[in-house]
Design a protein around this motif. Structure first.
Motif, PDB file in Angstrom:
ATOM      1  N   ALA A   1      -6.396  -1.629  -2.562  1.00 54.14           N
ATOM      2  CA  ALA A   1      -5.202  -1.728  -1.726  1.00 54.14           C
ATOM      3  C   ALA A   1      -5.590  -1.912  -0.264  1.00 54.14           C
ATOM      4  O   ALA A   1      -5.002  -2.734   0.452  1.00 54.14           O
ATOM      5  CB  ALA A   1      -4.343  -0.474  -1.889  1.00 54.14           C
ATOM      6  N   THR A   2      -6.578  -1.172   0.203  1.00 49.45           N
ATOM      7  CA  THR A   2      -7.023  -1.311   1.590  1.00 49.45           C
ATOM      8  C   THR A   2      -7.571  -2.693   1.860  1.00 49.45           C
ATOM      9  O   THR A   2      -7.318  -3.289   2.910  1.00 49.45           O
ATOM     10  CB  THR A   2      -8.085  -0.251   1.910  1.00 49.45           C
ATOM     11  OG1 THR A   2      -7.565   1.047   1.601  1.00 49.45           O
ATOM     12  CG2 THR A   2      -8.480  -0.287   3.369  1.00 49.45           C
ATOM     13  N   MET A   3      -8.312  -3.243   0.907  1.00 53.79           N
ATOM     14  CA  MET A   3      -8.880  -4.583   1.072  1.00 53.79           C
ATOM     15  C   MET A   3      -7.786  -5.655   1.115  1.00 53.79           C
ATOM     16  O   MET A   3      -7.961  -6.696   1.743  1.00 53.79           O
ATOM     17  CB  MET A   3      -9.852  -4.882  -0.071  1.00 53.79           C
ATOM     18  CG  MET A   3     -11.062  -3.973  -0.123  1.00 53.79           C
ATOM     19  SD  MET A   3     -12.185  -4.248   1.256  1.00 53.79           S
ATOM     20  CE  MET A   3     -12.760  -5.890   0.871  1.00 53.79           C
TER      21      MET A   3
ATOM     22  N   ILE B   1      -2.218  -4.441  -7.434  1.00 55.83           N
ATOM     23  CA  ILE B   1      -2.396  -4.828  -6.035  1.00 55.83           C
ATOM     24  C   ILE B   1      -1.878  -6.242  -5.791  1.00 55.83           C
ATOM     25  O   ILE B   1      -1.217  -6.521  -4.779  1.00 55.83           O
ATOM     26  CB  ILE B   1      -3.881  -4.715  -5.635  1.00 55.83           C
ATOM     27  CG1 ILE B   1      -4.358  -3.265  -5.765  1.00 55.83           C
ATOM     28  CG2 ILE B   1      -4.083  -5.212  -4.213  1.00 55.83           C
ATOM     29  CD1 ILE B   1      -3.562  -2.281  -4.967  1.00 55.83           C
ATOM     30  N   ASP B   2      -2.167  -7.166  -6.707  1.00 61.46           N
ATOM     31  CA  ASP B   2      -1.735  -8.554  -6.529  1.00 61.46           C
ATOM     32  C   ASP B   2      -0.210  -8.687  -6.560  1.00 61.46           C
ATOM     33  O   ASP B   2       0.360  -9.545  -5.885  1.00 61.46           O
ATOM     34  CB  ASP B   2      -2.354  -9.440  -7.607  1.00 61.46           C
ATOM     35  CG  ASP B   2      -3.857  -9.626  -7.412  1.00 61.46           C
ATOM     36  OD1 ASP B   2      -4.342  -9.334  -6.291  1.00 61.46           O
ATOM     37  OD2 ASP B   2      -4.543 -10.025  -8.370  1.00 61.46           O
ATOM     38  N   GLN B   3       0.463  -7.843  -7.347  1.00 61.42           N
ATOM     39  CA  GLN B   3       1.916  -7.931  -7.469  1.00 61.42           C
ATOM     40  C   GLN B   3       2.659  -7.247  -6.327  1.00 61.42           C
ATOM     41  O   GLN B   3       3.844  -7.502  -6.120  1.00 61.42           O
ATOM     42  CB  GLN B   3       2.362  -7.318  -8.802  1.00 61.42           C
ATOM     43  CG  GLN B   3       1.928  -8.121 -10.023  1.00 61.42           C
ATOM     44  CD  GLN B   3       2.166  -7.375 -11.316  1.00 61.42           C
ATOM     45  OE1 GLN B   3       2.723  -6.281 -11.314  1.00 61.42           O
ATOM     46  NE2 GLN B   3       1.727  -7.957 -12.426  1.00 61.42           N
TER      47      GLN B   3
ATOM     48  N   SER C   1       1.993  -3.079   0.693  1.00 61.13           N
ATOM     49  CA  SER C   1       2.886  -2.029   0.190  1.00 61.13           C
ATOM     50  C   SER C   1       2.247  -0.661   0.374  1.00 61.13           C
ATOM     51  O   SER C   1       1.038  -0.533   0.573  1.00 61.13           O
ATOM     52  CB  SER C   1       3.184  -2.254  -1.300  1.00 61.13           C
ATOM     53  OG  SER C   1       3.732  -3.531  -1.525  1.00 61.13           O
ATOM     54  N   ILE C   2       3.102   0.351   0.297  1.00 61.48           N
ATOM     55  CA  ILE C   2       2.636   1.731   0.170  1.00 61.48           C
ATOM     56  C   ILE C   2       2.706   2.075  -1.308  1.00 61.48           C
ATOM     57  O   ILE C   2       3.784   2.069  -1.910  1.00 61.48           O
ATOM     58  CB  ILE C   2       3.497   2.705   0.987  1.00 61.48           C
ATOM     59  CG1 ILE C   2       3.479   2.322   2.466  1.00 61.48           C
ATOM     60  CG2 ILE C   2       2.996   4.127   0.819  1.00 61.48           C
ATOM     61  CD1 ILE C   2       4.349   3.214   3.317  1.00 61.48           C
TER      62      ILE C   2
ATOM     63  N   SER D   1      -2.741  -3.337   1.741  1.00 64.51           N
ATOM     64  CA  SER D   1      -1.826  -2.282   1.308  1.00 64.51           C
ATOM     65  C   SER D   1      -2.496  -0.937   1.542  1.00 64.51           C
ATOM     66  O   SER D   1      -3.582  -0.861   2.123  1.00 64.51           O
ATOM     67  CB  SER D   1      -1.457  -2.462  -0.170  1.00 64.51           C
ATOM     68  OG  SER D   1      -0.805  -3.689  -0.388  1.00 64.51           O
ATOM     69  N   MET D   2      -1.873   0.127   1.084  1.00 61.62           N
ATOM     70  CA  MET D   2      -2.481   1.440   1.191  1.00 61.62           C
ATOM     71  C   MET D   2      -1.921   2.341   0.102  1.00 61.62           C
ATOM     72  O   MET D   2      -0.790   2.151  -0.370  1.00 61.62           O
ATOM     73  CB  MET D   2      -2.235   2.059   2.559  1.00 61.62           C
ATOM     74  CG  MET D   2      -0.797   2.361   2.870  1.00 61.62           C
ATOM     75  SD  MET D   2      -0.616   3.063   4.516  1.00 61.62           S
ATOM     76  CE  MET D   2      -1.775   4.402   4.425  1.00 61.62           C
ATOM     77  N   ALA D   3      -2.745   3.308  -0.333  1.00 59.09           N
ATOM     78  CA  ALA D   3      -2.349   4.237  -1.382  1.00 59.09           C
ATOM     79  C   ALA D   3      -2.196   5.637  -0.796  1.00 59.09           C
ATOM     80  O   ALA D   3      -2.995   6.056   0.049  1.00 59.09           O
ATOM     81  CB  ALA D   3      -3.387   4.248  -2.505  1.00 59.09           C
ATOM     82  N   VAL D   4      -1.152   6.338  -1.228  1.00 55.12           N
ATOM     83  CA  VAL D   4      -0.923   7.723  -0.806  1.00 55.12           C
ATOM     84  C   VAL D   4      -0.707   8.565  -2.060  1.00 55.12           C
ATOM     85  O   VAL D   4      -0.254   8.066  -3.094  1.00 55.12           O
ATOM     86  CB  VAL D   4       0.291   7.854   0.132  1.00 55.12           C
ATOM     87  CG1 VAL D   4       0.063   7.088   1.415  1.00 55.12           C
ATOM     88  CG2 VAL D   4       1.570   7.382  -0.559  1.00 55.12           C
ATOM     89  N   LYS D   5      -1.035   9.836  -1.969  1.00 52.21           N
ATOM     90  CA  LYS D   5      -0.825  10.765  -3.071  1.00 52.21           C
ATOM     91  C   LYS D   5       0.499  11.498  -2.856  1.00 52.21           C
ATOM     92  O   LYS D   5       0.822  11.894  -1.736  1.00 52.21           O
ATOM     93  CB  LYS D   5      -1.974  11.779  -3.145  1.00 52.21           C
ATOM     94  CG  LYS D   5      -3.307  11.192  -3.603  1.00 52.21           C
ATOM     95  CD  LYS D   5      -3.249  10.780  -5.051  1.00 52.21           C
ATOM     96  CE  LYS D   5      -4.584  10.281  -5.563  1.00 52.21           C
ATOM     97  NZ  LYS D   5      -5.586  11.353  -5.706  1.00 52.21           N
ATOM     98  N   VAL D   6       1.242  11.670  -3.948  1.00 53.08           N
ATOM     99  CA  VAL D   6       2.491  12.435  -3.901  1.00 53.08           C
ATOM    100  C   VAL D   6       2.410  13.554  -4.929  1.00 53.08           C
ATOM    101  O   VAL D   6       1.592  13.522  -5.855  1.00 53.08           O
ATOM    102  CB  VAL D   6       3.719  11.543  -4.175  1.00 53.08           C
ATOM    103  CG1 VAL D   6       3.827  10.441  -3.142  1.00 53.08           C
ATOM    104  CG2 VAL D   6       3.660  10.951  -5.579  1.00 53.08           C
TER     105      VAL D   6
END
Length: 439
Positions: free
Chosen positions: A330-332, A275-277, A281-282, A335-340
């Motif tokens: 990521a939300t905090m 997250i820090d790097q 981002s998505i 950023s945000m995370a998605v599943k692929v």
């Protein structure tokens, strides 16, 4: 967009307050076990309203619980039985399909509640006071206890966060009470403009996580030391289980807690660094739902010693926990995370799209495409494929205005269409990634 986090508050109790909280906890646990036995004896009921109707008066009279706690007990038991029924039905479907021979035994006897953790409702069972104090309901009335906690969490409690239910947790080895409060935070809704950067994350055994970006940046998070420590705990537990004494069982429980905390610490560290790097981002994560059923591997007596060890590694590492940590952090961080879709992500060539198991010779760390002879680290290939699929998700978001946080593979036709789109993706011609080794 709303985000829920848990604030952990350490309660500084006096001797009388400690005794009152402990008495309430044990009475709540006894009530859970009573309702659990009642549900089991009456057809393994999972209907929360029916359990409350039948057991509410007895809970109040026999265990002396206040009204709201007496309502929480049937709800918790009903939720437990509902989960057990779901697992039983899933197991029956797998057995009828011939995918497993084991019968799920979760409903063979009434579930027993061991942990004395109880649930408090805000403004009914507990309330927050000024000067870092909290008022908590017990069987002997309310007690006002001072607390300390993480500075950021305390600040959120005092300024703006929406406070929900809480759990009173008891740390038995240290004889310490904690109040775990759920906080609901309001976050700005993401847009394609605010999340222009994309990163893909591939999880595995030799490297717990490998990240890749479209700019050919890569980071490897090695899990060799952590996995060796977990294997050490597994060997100790195996010897203790063979011994079978009560002291060996107690020691085994302690080692299980150490192993769990070891993996939690590793997952927290990896997720925080990712997250820090990659701010704003998505972050693409593989959808590993039903991964055990999809992968074919030898088990039991048919498997070699090396295969059984690999099976244990694959089944015991908490990849879902790592994905969960990445998602909420990521939300905090904006950023945000998605599943692929994770199908064939380690077998597909990112340069020509050729997909075949033979691209991974001996299922090792080297990826060699049998069509274009493209050669690269296998985990990095998986991360690049996840990155390209995440880019495709972002393009769909920009064109349709709707973001799909998980892939639509509900049927074979939808899955085939997505696989066809993935086969058309191509990585950059620059094959020299800037690698960062971590861990």
């Amino acid at each position: 967009m709303k985000q829920i986090i848990i604030a952990k508050l350490k309660l500084h109790t006096e001797s009388a307050q400690f005794a009152a909280l402990r008495k309430t906890q044990l009475a709540y646990r006894d009530a859970l076990n009573y309702v659990s036995r009642y549900s089991f004896e009456h057809g393994k009921m999972s209907n929360q309203r029916a359990l409350q109707r039948d057991c509410y008066d007895e809970i109040r009279l026999k265990f002396g619980l206040p009204a709201q706690m007496a309502c929480n007990v049937p709800r918790q038991v009903g939720a437990t039985y509902k989960g057990l029924w779901t697992k039983t039905k899933q197991n029956a479907a797998l057995r009828s399909a011939g995918l497993t021979k084991k019968r799920y035994k979760g409903l063979d006897q009434a579930p027993t509640y061991v942990s004395p953790t109880l649930t408090y409702n805000y403004h009914r069972d507990y309330s927050l006071k000024s000067n870092n104090q909290v008022s908590i309901l017990t069987l002997d009335g309310r007690v006002i206890v001072s607390y300390t906690g993480y500075d950021k969490h305390v600040a959120l409690i005092q300024h703006g966060a929406e406070i929900g239910a809480a759990k009173l947790w008891y740390d038995k080895p240290h004889k310490q009470f904690y109040l775990l409060i759920s906080l609901e935070l309001e976050r700005a809704d993401p847009t394609p403009e605010s999340h222009s950067h994309v990163v893909g994350v591939d999880v595995g055994q030799r490297y717990l996580a490998v990240t890749a970006t479209p700019n050919n940046e890569a980071a490897f998070y090695c899990g060799k030391a952590v996995r060796a420590k977990a294997d050490h705990y597994a060997r100790l537990r195996k010897r203790l289980q063979k011994k079978g004494t009560r002291s060996a069982t107690r020691r085994s429980v302690i080692l299980s807690g150490r192993e769990r905390r070891l993996k939690q610490d590793a997952n927290h560290l990896i997720s925080r660094r990712i997250i820090d790097q990659h701010p704003h981002s998505i972050i693409g994560l593989e959808d590993l739902t039903h991964i055990r059923e999809r992968t074919k591997r030898r088990k039991g007596q048919k498997a070699s010693k090396k295969q059984r060890k690999a099976n244990r590694h694959a089944s015991k590492w908490a990849f879902a926990e790592l994905h969960g940590y990445i998602a909420y952090k990521a939300t905090m961080a904006g950023s945000m995370a998605v599943k692929v879709d994770a199908h064939y992500s380690s077998q597909a060539c990112p340069m020509c799209g050729y997909t075949d198991p033979s691209n991974r010779p001996n299922k090792g760390l080297l990826f060699v495409c049998q069509s274009c002879h493209y050669t690269l680290h296998a985990d990095l290939v998986g991360a690049r494929n996840v990155t390209m699929r995440t880019l495709l998700t972002r393009q769909d978001w920009m064109s349709t205005g709707t973001l799909l946080v998980s892939p639509d593979v509900s049927c074979d036709e939808a899955k085939a269409l997505r696989q066809q789109r993935y086969s058309e993706l191509r990585w950059s011609t620059d094959t020299s990634p800037r690698r960062r080794g971590v861990g």
